[in-house]
Design a protein around this motif. Structure first.
Motif, PDB file in Angstrom:
ATOM      1  N   PRO A  65       0.906  -1.003   0.543  1.00 31.67           N
ATOM      2  CA  PRO A  65       0.039  -0.113  -0.275  1.00 31.67           C
ATOM      3  C   PRO A  65       0.864   1.081  -0.632  1.00 31.67           C
ATOM      4  O   PRO A  65       1.813   1.507   0.616  1.00 31.67           O
ATOM      5  CB  PRO A  65      -0.919  -0.173   1.444  1.00 31.67           C
ATOM      6  CG  PRO A  65      -0.747  -1.376   1.260  1.00 31.67           C
ATOM      7  CD  PRO A  65      -0.068  -1.966   0.500  1.00 31.67           C
ATOM      8  N   VAL A  66       0.070   2.869  -0.005  1.00 27.77           N
ATOM      9  CA  VAL A  66       0.845   3.671  -0.317  1.00 27.77           C
ATOM     10  C   VAL A  66       1.941   4.378   0.782  1.00 27.77           C
ATOM     11  O   VAL A  66       2.523   5.048   1.129  1.00 27.77           O
ATOM     12  CB  VAL A  66       0.350   4.917  -0.921  1.00 27.77           C
ATOM     13  CG1 VAL A  66      -1.051   5.053   0.145  1.00 27.77           C
ATOM     14  CG2 VAL A  66       0.391   5.934  -1.016  1.00 27.77           C
ATOM     15  N   TYR A  67       0.598   3.716   2.221  1.00 32.96           N
ATOM     16  CA  TYR A  67       0.914   4.213   2.859  1.00 32.96           C
ATOM     17  C   TYR A  67       2.296   3.505   4.066  1.00 32.96           C
ATOM     18  O   TYR A  67       2.788   3.773   4.815  1.00 32.96           O
ATOM     19  CB  TYR A  67       0.297   3.769   4.194  1.00 32.96           C
ATOM     20  CG  TYR A  67      -0.447   2.716   4.424  1.00 32.96           C
ATOM     21  CD1 TYR A  67       0.187   1.804   4.787  1.00 32.96           C
ATOM     22  CD2 TYR A  67      -1.818   2.386   4.039  1.00 32.96           C
ATOM     23  CE1 TYR A  67      -0.128   0.213   5.361  1.00 32.96           C
ATOM     24  CE2 TYR A  67      -2.218   1.210   4.265  1.00 32.96           C
ATOM     25  CZ  TYR A  67      -1.793   0.115   4.565  1.00 32.96           C
ATOM     26  OH  TYR A  67      -2.064  -1.370   4.563  1.00 32.96           O
ATOM     27  N   LEU A  68       2.925   1.931   3.270  1.00 34.13           N
ATOM     28  CA  LEU A  68       4.433   1.962   3.778  1.00 34.13           C
ATOM     29  C   LEU A  68       5.010   1.683   2.677  1.00 34.13           C
ATOM     30  O   LEU A  68       5.368   0.499   1.734  1.00 34.13           O
ATOM     31  CB  LEU A  68       3.592   0.045   3.504  1.00 34.13           C
ATOM     32  CG  LEU A  68       5.621  -0.971   4.035  1.00 34.13           C
ATOM     33  CD1 LEU A  68       5.867   0.398   5.624  1.00 34.13           C
ATOM     34  CD2 LEU A  68       4.823  -2.022   4.248  1.00 34.13           C
ATOM     35  N   GLN A  79       2.883  16.642   3.285  1.00 35.10           N
ATOM     36  CA  GLN A  79       2.637  15.601   2.570  1.00 35.10           C
ATOM     37  C   GLN A  79       1.763  14.860   2.471  1.00 35.10           C
ATOM     38  O   GLN A  79       1.805  13.549   1.470  1.00 35.10           O
ATOM     39  CB  GLN A  79       4.433  15.180   3.390  1.00 35.10           C
ATOM     40  CG  GLN A  79       5.584  16.193   3.269  1.00 35.10           C
ATOM     41  CD  GLN A  79       5.457  16.276   1.616  1.00 35.10           C
ATOM     42  OE1 GLN A  79       5.781  15.177   0.753  1.00 35.10           O
ATOM     43  NE2 GLN A  79       5.767  17.789   1.382  1.00 35.10           N
ATOM     44  N   SER A  80       1.307  14.744   4.181  1.00 36.96           N
ATOM     45  CA  SER A  80       0.590  13.763   3.858  1.00 36.96           C
ATOM     46  C   SER A  80      -0.437  13.420   3.290  1.00 36.96           C
ATOM     47  O   SER A  80      -1.367  12.797   3.258  1.00 36.96           O
ATOM     48  CB  SER A  80       0.509  13.556   5.760  1.00 36.96           C
ATOM     49  OG  SER A  80      -0.259  14.601   6.285  1.00 36.96           O
ATOM     50  N   GLN A  92      -0.291  12.519   0.027  1.00 31.22           N
ATOM     51  CA  GLN A  92      -0.301  10.791   0.493  1.00 31.22           C
ATOM     52  C   GLN A  92       1.445  10.395   0.017  1.00 31.22           C
ATOM     53  O   GLN A  92       1.792  10.028  -0.873  1.00 31.22           O
ATOM     54  CB  GLN A  92      -1.035  10.269  -0.833  1.00 31.22           C
ATOM     55  CG  GLN A  92      -2.770   9.488  -0.286  1.00 31.22           C
ATOM     56  CD  GLN A  92      -3.218   9.248  -0.467  1.00 31.22           C
ATOM     57  OE1 GLN A  92      -2.405   8.412  -1.938  1.00 31.22           O
ATOM     58  NE2 GLN A  92      -4.241   8.752   0.030  1.00 31.22           N
ATOM     59  N   HIS A  93       2.584  11.677   0.502  1.00 33.36           N
ATOM     60  CA  HIS A  93       3.718  11.517   0.434  1.00 33.36           C
ATOM     61  C   HIS A  93       3.882  11.039   1.142  1.00 33.36           C
ATOM     62  O   HIS A  93       4.923  11.111   2.092  1.00 33.36           O
ATOM     63  CB  HIS A  93       4.582  12.497   0.028  1.00 33.36           C
ATOM     64  CG  HIS A  93       4.411  13.421  -1.324  1.00 33.36           C
ATOM     65  ND1 HIS A  93       4.351  14.771  -1.527  1.00 33.36           N
ATOM     66  CD2 HIS A  93       3.009  13.078  -2.725  1.00 33.36           C
ATOM     67  CE1 HIS A  93       3.210  14.614  -3.162  1.00 33.36           C
ATOM     68  NE2 HIS A  93       2.617  14.300  -3.712  1.00 33.36           N
ATOM     69  N   TYR A  94       3.744   9.656   1.646  1.00 28.31           N
ATOM     70  CA  TYR A  94       4.228   8.903   2.882  1.00 28.31           C
ATOM     71  C   TYR A  94       5.940   8.675   3.418  1.00 28.31           C
ATOM     72  O   TYR A  94       6.471   8.671   3.603  1.00 28.31           O
ATOM     73  CB  TYR A  94       3.379   7.837   2.842  1.00 28.31           C
ATOM     74  CG  TYR A  94       1.123   7.975   3.237  1.00 28.31           C
ATOM     75  CD1 TYR A  94       1.398   8.712   4.804  1.00 28.31           C
ATOM     76  CD2 TYR A  94       0.978   7.739   2.068  1.00 28.31           C
ATOM     77  CE1 TYR A  94       0.323   8.562   4.919  1.00 28.31           C
ATOM     78  CE2 TYR A  94      -0.324   7.661   2.056  1.00 28.31           C
ATOM     79  CZ  TYR A  94      -0.988   8.157   3.794  1.00 28.31           C
ATOM     80  OH  TYR A  94      -2.388   8.473   3.715  1.00 28.31           O
ATOM     81  N   VAL A 141       7.039  11.800   5.081  1.00 29.42           N
ATOM     82  CA  VAL A 141       6.512  11.062   5.981  1.00 29.42           C
ATOM     83  C   VAL A 141       7.029  10.658   7.427  1.00 29.42           C
ATOM     84  O   VAL A 141       7.980  11.250   7.660  1.00 29.42           O
ATOM     85  CB  VAL A 141       5.240  11.185   5.890  1.00 29.42           C
ATOM     86  CG1 VAL A 141       4.695  10.931   7.271  1.00 29.42           C
ATOM     87  CG2 VAL A 141       3.640  12.188   5.544  1.00 29.42           C
ATOM     88  N   TYR A 142       7.481   9.171   6.346  1.00 30.00           N
ATOM     89  CA  TYR A 142       8.956   8.998   6.789  1.00 30.00           C
ATOM     90  C   TYR A 142       9.794   9.273   7.645  1.00 30.00           C
ATOM     91  O   TYR A 142      11.154   8.650   8.577  1.00 30.00           O
ATOM     92  CB  TYR A 142       8.412   7.138   6.395  1.00 30.00           C
ATOM     93  CG  TYR A 142       7.649   6.646   6.558  1.00 30.00           C
ATOM     94  CD1 TYR A 142       8.145   4.713   6.766  1.00 30.00           C
ATOM     95  CD2 TYR A 142       6.143   6.339   6.611  1.00 30.00           C
ATOM     96  CE1 TYR A 142       7.212   3.989   7.271  1.00 30.00           C
ATOM     97  CE2 TYR A 142       5.381   5.789   6.096  1.00 30.00           C
ATOM     98  CZ  TYR A 142       5.810   4.256   6.746  1.00 30.00           C
ATOM     99  OH  TYR A 142       4.514   2.969   7.318  1.00 30.00           O
TER     100      TYR A 142
END
Length: 323
Positions: free
Chosen positions: A95-98, A281-282, A285-287, A290-291
């Motif tokens: 997923p985009v969040y990982l 960034q969130s 959805q530029h995760y 974010v990380y």
């Protein structure tokens, strides 16, 4: 034979470890979660629940670069087969969040080299500097109040009975709950953010410092009393010096506590600092960014703690716990 000569002895209580082994274990503490993250990111057989669309075929709502779950992709493949239309094509992905570790490393670099999206926005290093200032002033104000009060409570039972009950009450109140009140009193800029850091650390600081002060070697106190040392001189010449390394260590721990309140504090009033970067960034959805920003906070916090630990070994060479 030393305690670290046989790996099976590592788990003995207080077993000594060589410097080389301590370094190896410290590196492994970072490599193990990084290896797990890499495996999840790069090995499809472990966990890749989505499909990254490379060619949408005749599926009108698919776009190149779009992520869809496996069930939806399989359904569209079946429809294309039944209807004799061009099937979509894609590869397994997370997923985009990982994002993968590689994507985060790239984002870590580009975050410092990419100008802000808004004309009046700040560069990332400028946002980080705002966050560092918030942490610094919040913790300084907290320490100016909490350290003397904690020492006083630890040294004198009367002060402890007067101060600690109300401090015990306030330490259970979540610092973010004071956000609205802080904005009303201090405005929307740096004031309420610093106040949240102060509220989040002050009450814990008083109790921890008081408890550490109570651990002063009572035989030293008795010896000083026998020699005629009393009151303030007893406190400044005997009690505080005897627990100073522990007080310093408490401050290092409490500084880490202050870092945990940073994001919440910076969302109070006008969003600023590294929190503003993470929020922006969130939103898009530029995760990976974010990380990277979260990693920057960890690096700054850990780096500060390592510097303070090294300084502590210089200031208190007799402290066995520091060594």
């Amino acid at each position: 034979m030393t305690g670290d000569a046989v790996p099976g002895q590592w788990f003995r209580v207080r077993a000594p470890l060589s410097r080389r082994l301590r370094v190896i274990l410290a590196i492994c503490s970072f490599l193990l979660p990084l290896g797990l993250w890499s495996a999840v990111s790069y090995v499809p057989a472990i966990w890749h629940p989505d499909i990254l669309v490379s060619d949408p075929g005749d599926v009108d709502y698919f776009l190149p670069g779009m992520r869809v779950d496996k069930a939806t992709f399989a359904k569209e493949l079946e429809n294309a087969k039944v209807n004799h239309t061009a099937p979509p094509q894609g590869t397994l992905c997370n997923p985009v969040y990982l994002p993968s570790p590689g994507a985060v490393v790239v984002a870590f670099y580009t975050s410092f080299t990419t100008p802000p999206a808004d004309q009046d926005g700040l560069w990332l290093h400028q946002s980080l500097w705002q966050s560092i200032q918030t942490i610094f002033w919040g913790f300084v104000i907290s320490s100016l109040i909490g350290v003397p009060l904690g020492i006083l409570c630890g040294a004198h039972n009367g002060a402890a009975r007067l101060v600690e009950p109300i401090v015990e009450f306030f330490r259970y109140l979540p610092a973010p709950a004071f956000g609205t009140l802080a904005v009303a009193v201090l405005g929307i800029y740096a004031g309420p953010k610093i106040a949240i850091i102060v509220i989040g650390t002050l009450f814990q600081q008083i109790l921890i410092i008081a408890n550490t002060t109570r651990k002063a070697d009572f035989s030293l106190v008795e010896a000083a009393l026998t020699l005629g040392t009393k009151n303030l001189r007893l406190l400044t010449r005997v009690v505080i010096p005897s627990v100073l390394p522990d007080l310093y260590r408490d401050q290092r721990i409490l500084l880490g506590w202050a870092w945990t309140y940073l994001i919440v504090a910076e969302l109070v009033g006008a969003t600023a600092g590294i929190s503003l970067f993470i929020t922006q960034q969130s939103r898009y959805q530029h995760y990976a960014n974010v990380y990277a920003a979260i990693a920057m906070i960890g690096i700054l916090g850990l780096g500060t703690d390592l510097v303070l630990a090294a300084l502590g070994r210089k200031l208190f060479p007799w402290d066995r716990a520091a060594r």
